[in-house]
Design a protein around this motif. Structure first.
Motif, PDB file in Angstrom:
ATOM      1  N   VAL A  17       0.839  -1.198   0.000  1.00 41.76           N
ATOM      2  CA  VAL A  17       0.000   0.000   0.000  1.00 41.76           C
ATOM      3  C   VAL A  17       0.877   1.252   0.000  1.00 41.76           C
ATOM      4  N   PRO A  18       0.289   2.408  -0.317  1.00 43.80           N
ATOM      5  CA  PRO A  18       1.075   3.648  -0.389  1.00 43.80           C
ATOM      6  C   PRO A  18       1.864   3.978   0.871  1.00 43.80           C
ATOM      7  N   LEU A  19       1.353   3.636   2.057  1.00 41.43           N
ATOM      8  CA  LEU A  19       2.125   3.935   3.258  1.00 41.43           C
ATOM      9  C   LEU A  19       3.461   3.188   3.235  1.00 41.43           C
ATOM     10  N   SER A  20       3.475   2.018   2.627  1.00 40.91           N
ATOM     11  CA  SER A  20       4.744   1.310   2.425  1.00 40.91           C
ATOM     12  C   SER A  20       5.595   1.993   1.365  1.00 40.91           C
ATOM     13  N   TRP A  21       4.977   2.582   0.339  1.00 45.33           N
ATOM     14  CA  TRP A  21       5.778   3.343  -0.632  1.00 45.33           C
ATOM     15  C   TRP A  21       6.565   4.426   0.112  1.00 45.33           C
ATOM     16  N   GLY A  22       5.851   5.125   1.009  1.00 44.37           N
ATOM     17  CA  GLY A  22       6.515   6.170   1.776  1.00 44.37           C
ATOM     18  C   GLY A  22       7.651   5.611   2.612  1.00 44.37           C
ATOM     19  N   ALA A  23       7.462   4.422   3.168  1.00 41.88           N
ATOM     20  CA  ALA A  23       8.490   3.825   4.019  1.00 41.88           C
ATOM     21  C   ALA A  23       9.757   3.492   3.248  1.00 41.88           C
ATOM     22  N   THR A  24       9.668   3.312   1.936  1.00 43.73           N
ATOM     23  CA  THR A  24      10.868   3.036   1.147  1.00 43.73           C
ATOM     24  C   THR A  24      11.739   4.271   0.974  1.00 43.73           C
ATOM     25  N   PHE A  25      11.159   5.456   1.020  1.00 43.40           N
ATOM     26  CA  PHE A  25      11.879   6.695   0.694  1.00 43.40           C
ATOM     27  C   PHE A  25      12.642   6.503  -0.623  1.00 43.40           C
ATOM     28  N   ASP A  26      12.025   5.849  -1.577  1.00 49.67           N
ATOM     29  CA  ASP A  26      12.699   5.472  -2.817  1.00 49.67           C
ATOM     30  C   ASP A  26      11.799   5.768  -4.020  1.00 49.67           C
ATOM     31  N   PRO A  27      11.725   7.024  -4.447  1.00 53.05           N
ATOM     32  CA  PRO A  27      10.847   7.369  -5.567  1.00 53.05           C
ATOM     33  C   PRO A  27      11.143   6.589  -6.837  1.00 53.05           C
ATOM     34  N   ALA A  28      12.397   6.305  -7.120  1.00 54.71           N
ATOM     35  CA  ALA A  28      12.728   5.595  -8.357  1.00 54.71           C
ATOM     36  C   ALA A  28      12.106   4.203  -8.368  1.00 54.71           C
ATOM     37  N   VAL A  46       8.517 -10.314  -8.361  1.00 54.33           N
ATOM     38  CA  VAL A  46       9.864  -9.893  -7.977  1.00 54.33           C
ATOM     39  C   VAL A  46       9.858  -8.410  -7.604  1.00 54.33           C
ATOM     40  N   LEU A  47       9.168  -7.602  -8.400  1.00 52.70           N
ATOM     41  CA  LEU A  47       9.085  -6.171  -8.121  1.00 52.70           C
ATOM     42  C   LEU A  47       8.316  -5.907  -6.835  1.00 52.70           C
ATOM     43  N   ALA A  48       7.214  -6.623  -6.643  1.00 48.99           N
ATOM     44  CA  ALA A  48       6.442  -6.468  -5.410  1.00 48.99           C
ATOM     45  C   ALA A  48       7.288  -6.815  -4.190  1.00 48.99           C
ATOM     46  N   ARG A  49       8.124  -7.848  -4.325  1.00 46.56           N
ATOM     47  CA  ARG A  49       8.987  -8.237  -3.210  1.00 46.56           C
ATOM     48  C   ARG A  49      10.033  -7.168  -2.929  1.00 46.56           C
ATOM     49  N   ARG A  50      10.600  -6.576  -3.976  1.00 42.25           N
ATOM     50  CA  ARG A  50      11.603  -5.522  -3.774  1.00 42.25           C
ATOM     51  C   ARG A  50      11.010  -4.337  -3.019  1.00 42.25           C
ATOM     52  N   VAL A  51       9.808  -3.949  -3.408  1.00 44.62           N
ATOM     53  CA  VAL A  51       9.169  -2.832  -2.711  1.00 44.62           C
ATOM     54  C   VAL A  51       8.882  -3.205  -1.261  1.00 44.62           C
ATOM     55  N   ALA A  52       8.339  -4.400  -1.043  1.00 44.01           N
ATOM     56  CA  ALA A  52       8.020  -4.830   0.315  1.00 44.01           C
ATOM     57  C   ALA A  52       9.268  -4.891   1.187  1.00 44.01           C
ATOM     58  N   GLU A  53      10.374  -5.407   0.641  1.00 44.97           N
ATOM     59  CA  GLU A  53      11.607  -5.501   1.418  1.00 44.97           C
ATOM     60  C   GLU A  53      12.118  -4.130   1.826  1.00 44.97           C
ATOM     61  N   ARG A  54      12.063  -3.176   0.910  1.00 44.86           N
ATOM     62  CA  ARG A  54      12.568  -1.839   1.235  1.00 44.86           C
ATOM     63  C   ARG A  54      11.633  -1.065   2.153  1.00 44.86           C
ATOM     64  N   ALA A  55      10.415  -1.567   2.311  1.00 44.43           N
ATOM     65  CA  ALA A  55       9.433  -0.861   3.140  1.00 44.43           C
ATOM     66  C   ALA A  55       9.392  -1.370   4.572  1.00 44.43           C
ATOM     67  N   GLY A  86      17.661 -11.989   8.564  1.00 43.63           N
ATOM     68  CA  GLY A  86      18.837 -11.201   8.233  1.00 43.63           C
ATOM     69  C   GLY A  86      19.282 -11.354   6.802  1.00 43.63           C
ATOM     70  N   ARG A  87      18.583 -12.186   6.038  1.00 40.94           N
ATOM     71  CA  ARG A  87      18.933 -12.326   4.621  1.00 40.94           C
ATOM     72  C   ARG A  87      18.795 -10.995   3.894  1.00 40.94           C
ATOM     73  N   ILE A  88      17.816 -10.212   4.314  1.00 42.04           N
ATOM     74  CA  ILE A  88      17.637  -8.857   3.814  1.00 42.04           C
ATOM     75  C   ILE A  88      17.889  -7.900   4.973  1.00 42.04           C
ATOM     76  N   ALA A  89      18.737  -6.913   4.757  1.00 43.93           N
ATOM     77  CA  ALA A  89      18.973  -5.899   5.784  1.00 43.93           C
ATOM     78  C   ALA A  89      17.847  -4.874   5.746  1.00 43.93           C
ATOM     79  N   PRO A  90      17.244  -4.551   6.879  1.00 49.00           N
ATOM     80  CA  PRO A  90      16.142  -3.574   6.856  1.00 49.00           C
ATOM     81  C   PRO A  90      16.628  -2.215   6.406  1.00 49.00           C
ATOM     82  N   SER A  91      15.821  -1.550   5.573  1.00 49.04           N
ATOM     83  CA  SER A  91      16.197  -0.215   5.083  1.00 49.04           C
ATOM     84  C   SER A  91      15.032   0.749   5.084  1.00 49.04           C
ATOM     85  N   GLY A  92      13.849   0.307   5.538  1.00 46.35           N
ATOM     86  CA  GLY A  92      12.690   1.197   5.563  1.00 46.35           C
ATOM     87  C   GLY A  92      12.792   2.226   6.678  1.00 46.35           C
ATOM     88  N   ARG A  93      12.070   3.316   6.506  1.00 41.92           N
ATOM     89  CA  ARG A  93      12.003   4.368   7.509  1.00 41.92           C
ATOM     90  C   ARG A  93      10.536   4.767   7.703  1.00 41.92           C
TER      91      ARG A  93
END
Length: 833
Positions: A139-150, A436-445, A640-647
């Motif tokens: 959801v969009p709140l997760s988009w915000g958590a990525t801080f990753d417009p690209a 794959v794209l959905a997973r990338r967004v979710a991981e960064r969020a 720990g396979r993915i390092a958290p990067s969301g804010r």
């Protein structure tokens, strides 16, 4: 397609009507067509009809909202039709058959009116194309958590391609409402509580959607999220300055930078003026000041609400006239005020026909730009003409023509639409590449809020850990819920819940399944403990026993998305407080009391106060409805396979009742000795931990003074001092100690994601235009004032790392929509020590 076009008398030398002449610009073509149209034909282009695709590939059939009477298509279509509302998003329909159904309906619409004009089809796409079988992104709140417009731009382009492939033209997204009260049910649909974050991420989403040929729609313009007490569709009492400095900037940025072609008015009234009748907003600001040239569409039933809810119109004809005069061009979702009531008002002289002409010109210009007025227009969408982007797997190879049949009892017809070239299951809206794209967004969020060192759990990713936990107790109402990762506008929740016998259409791993895959050598013991919002505690004893016997507890808590009271988050699901729903807080406290380390995992649509778990748990992992790959993303962060990067895009409250509160508060909005309510958050906006450490140092400025029309140049070094790769998010906040009007203590004016290997360092340079210090002054004009400022480079709104004290000099300067909007960040590598 054959259409009745020979009634248009004004044409080119070869007999082609001017409005079909692609050598002319869209405006000239629209003008030529309008000159040929009757009043009723023009009005017919200004409304939609709510439809749903046939599950047999037949023509689209009306599915009217409960509060609306059905329409007679046989009566309407000879005059044309402006829009088709949600042909895919009304009921579960196989995408291939839905595409055939929409194609056949477009043929019927074009053949029925004398100009051969098809309708423009729109859909929801708040967290992916809201259709059966389509990818459910975070959801969009997760988009915000990525801080990753690209990344969000990339996701939106994929969503747009899928929509365009089946014949959809317009998407009703993104939401640019800035969170003002987290009790509001639609927080999950927003990008966050800061206008700069909302603006940058939403603008990227629009760019992605528009790049795929989809008309993006900014909503809700403006102020919907600022309703009193966080109640949906409640009055808005904010002043003009809050509106100008908090609510409007994201819309302004998107209009200036994204190429957006549609805007949706908000339901709400601000200080007694409904947005749908606010000419200063929809025309004076949006068009005359900002230069927007697209269409303004009504939020669903919003024009009729001028009569039924707002009471500013006595008849539907008056409502139509008021909306048209303000600048609303299209009535959605179906015809009401813009039908016979508008026709009667115009013929009766109560509404000028010029207003109809103004609106229909905007609509027809858009249809011309979409190719819907071209002589070679065909209703056949790309998905029915051969393999397209939606038909390819992650490697780029054509995907196999298989799919889950939403109607397992129906006979499989190899060609249910003879001559139209489609088979049930032949169109794929959730291919491997999307997942794959959905997973990338979710991981960064995913946001790691707190960690006492328990995470990560896997020895492969945690130095010093000898083994994964032998027994993991997964406890909580979201442990085995497949839809716990979805927001209220995801199709399986939004529509699928009304069709319990139909499969979900997409794979949704539960958190239990994701943990089992991530920790194959661990025993996963599950105890629900309680329901999301129930009051029963019968499961507490089992939960406590499971916790005591485990090496670690993963508490699966949060929300259940729904609509209008059917969930704990979502449209119409507002909260009385920010306590966890139901008895989840009691369950969490019980788990903490067992003494077993508790890792709190939240699958939620809004932030919640967590009581003593905020600091007393082993770790807190926050995820905002992370979509179909969300549980996999959460599990990978736990291991720990993915390092958290969301804010955090929104602050997490310390106390459930200290609302409304966001970090954008003035001094009087913060904790003080004169109030017993402390709004200090448990975790502030922008907060998020990693599995490594960063050092910030050596701040230098080109100078400490700049003119009010100048800029500041600053630079500093960021180094990864930990043992693994990680992401640091540099956030720049502006603090204005003395201003002519009250200001927030600080506000975000820029950010940059830095991905650094162990030991790697970069020199970060920030160019900060003086324009970013602008605010709305006493006279309502946006100004840059001379005076001292603090530029705070921070890891969050509560964690400043480096502070530069600078000053603006010279006269007060008035600025407008042409002002600079961004801090520009550049990085250069620093040699290893």
């Amino acid at each position: 397609m054959t259409a009745n076009t020979d009634h248009a008398r004004v044409g080119t030398g070869d007999g082609i009507p001017r409005w079909r002449d692609t050598s002319l610009d869209a405006g000239a073509r629209a003008d030529a067509l309008i000159a040929e149209m009757t009043l009723r034909e023009k009005i017919a282009q200004l409304f939609g009809v709510w439809v749903g695709a046939s599950d047999e590939g037949g023509e689209v059939a009306p599915h009217q909202h409960d509060m609306e009477e059905a329409v007679d298509l046989e009566e309407l279509l000879p005059y044309g039709l402006g829009q088709l509302t949600r042909p895919f998003g009304t009921a579960p329909v196989d995408p291939a058959l839905g595409a055939v159904s929409l194609m056949r309906t477009q043929r019927r619409i074009a053949a029925a009116n004398r100009f051969g004009i098809p309708a423009l089809a729109h859909e929801e796409c708040l967290a992916g194309f809201a259709a059966w079988g389509a990818t459910a992104y975070p959801v969009p709140l997760s988009w915000g958590a990525t801080f990753d417009p690209a990344l969000i731009r990339e996701m939106a382009a994929a969503i747009g391609r899928d929509m365009r492939s089946v014949g959809v033209h317009q998407g009703l997204a993104p939401v640019l409402d800035v969170v003002r009260d987290a009790r509001w049910g639609r927080v999950e649909e927003t990008i966050g509580e800061d206008p700069y974050l909302v603006g940058t991420v939403a603008t990227a989403y629009v760019q992605g959607l528009e790049s795929a040929g989809i008309v993006a729609t900014l909503k809700h313009f403006a102020g919907y999220s600022a309703s009193r007490a966080g109640r949906n569709l409640a009055p808005v009492g904010m002043g003009a300055r809050e509106r100008a400095d908090v609510i409007l900037p994201p819309f302004e940025m998107a209009v200036r930078e994204s190429g957006v072609r549609s805007v949706m008015h908000a339901y709400t009234d601000t200080d007694g003026i409904p947005s749908a009748t606010d000419e200063r907003l929809l025309t004076g600001l949006l068009r005359d000041a900002w230069g927007f040239t697209g269409t303004v569409v009504a939020d669903y039933f919003g024009i009729a609400f001028l009569k039924t809810l707002h009471g500013v119109a006595g008849t539907f004809g008056e409502a139509a006239g008021a909306a048209l005069a303000a600048g609303v061009d299209v009535e959605l979702p179906t015809v009401k005020a813009f039908g016979d009531p508008l026709l009667d008002a115009v013929t009766g002289g109560r509404v000028p026909e010029a207003l109809v002409d103004r609106a229909v010109r905007r609509v027809l210009v858009q249809k011309a730009e979409l190719g819907l007025l071209d002589p070679g227009w065909s209703p056949r969408p790309p998905a029915l003409t051969g393999p397209g982007p939606q038909d390819r797997d992650a490697t780029g190879a054509p995907a196999p023509a298989v799919g889950t049949d939403p109607y397992p009892d129906a006979d499989a017809d190899p060609d249910p639409a003879p001559g139209d070239g489609a088979e049930r299951g032949s169109v794929h809206l959730d291919p491997d590449a999307n997942r794959v794209l959905a997973r990338r967004v979710a991981e960064r969020a995913v946001v790691l809020l707190h960690n006492d060192g328990t995470l990560p759990l896997s020895p492969d990713h945690a130095p010093g850990r000898t083994a994964a936990p032998a027994r993991i107790a997964l406890i909580g109402p979201n442990a085995e819920s497949r839809t716990a990762v979805l927001g209220c506008y995801a199709f399986p929740v939004h529509v699928g819940g009304q069709h319990p016998g139909i499969p979900l259409g997409i794979e949704l791993p539960t958190l239990r399944e994701a943990l089992a895959a991530e920790f194959p050598d661990s025993e996963i013991v599950v105890a629900t403990g309680a329901t999301v919002d129930g009051t029963g505690t019968d499961g507490f004893a089992e939960a406590a026993a499971a916790a005591r016997d485990a090496d670690v507890v993963v508490a699966a808590l949060g929300d259940r998305a729904g609509l209008f009271g059917r969930g704990t988050s979502g449209e119409g699901c507002d909260a009385e407080s920010l306590a966890l729903p139901g008895v989840q807080q009691q369950l969490l406290d019980l788990l903490l009391a067992t003494g077993t380390p508790v890792v709190v995992t939240l699958l939620a649509g809004r932030p919640y106060a967590l009581g003593r778990a905020a600091t007393g748990s082993a770790a807190v992992v926050q995820s905002f409805f992370p979509g179909e790959e969300g549980t996999t993303a959460v599990a990978s962060v736990l291991s720990g396979r993915i390092a958290p990067s969301g804010r955090l895009p929104v602050s997490v409250p310390r106390h459930p009742g200290a609302q409304p509160s966001t970090y954008l508060a003035a001094r009087l909005g913060h904790s003080s000795e004169v109030s017993s309510i402390d709004p200090t958050p448990a975790f502030g906006f922008g907060h998020g931990l990693t599995y490594t450490a960063f050092e910030w140092s050596d701040l230098a400025a080109d100078g400490h003074e700049a003119a009010t029309d100048g800029e500041f140049g600053l630079e500093f070094t960021v180094r990864n001092t930990g043992s693994r790769e990680g992401t640091e998010l540099v956030q720049l906040y502006l603090h204005d100690p003395v201003a002519s009007v009250v200001q927030p203590v600080q506000r975000l004016i820029g950010y940059a994601r830095l991905e650094l290997a162990p030991g790697q360092a970069v020199r970060v340079r920030a160019t900060v235009p003086a324009d970013l210090a602008a605010f709305t002054g006493r006279d309502g004009l946006r100004i840059v004032e001379p005076g001292e400022l603090e530029l705070r480079f921070a890891a969050s709104s509560t964690d400043p790392r480096l502070v530069a004290r600078v000053a603006l000099t010279g006269p007060v300067r008035e600025v407008d929509h042409r002002r600079a909007l961004h801090t520009v960040f550049r990085t250069e590598p620093v040699p290893a020590r």
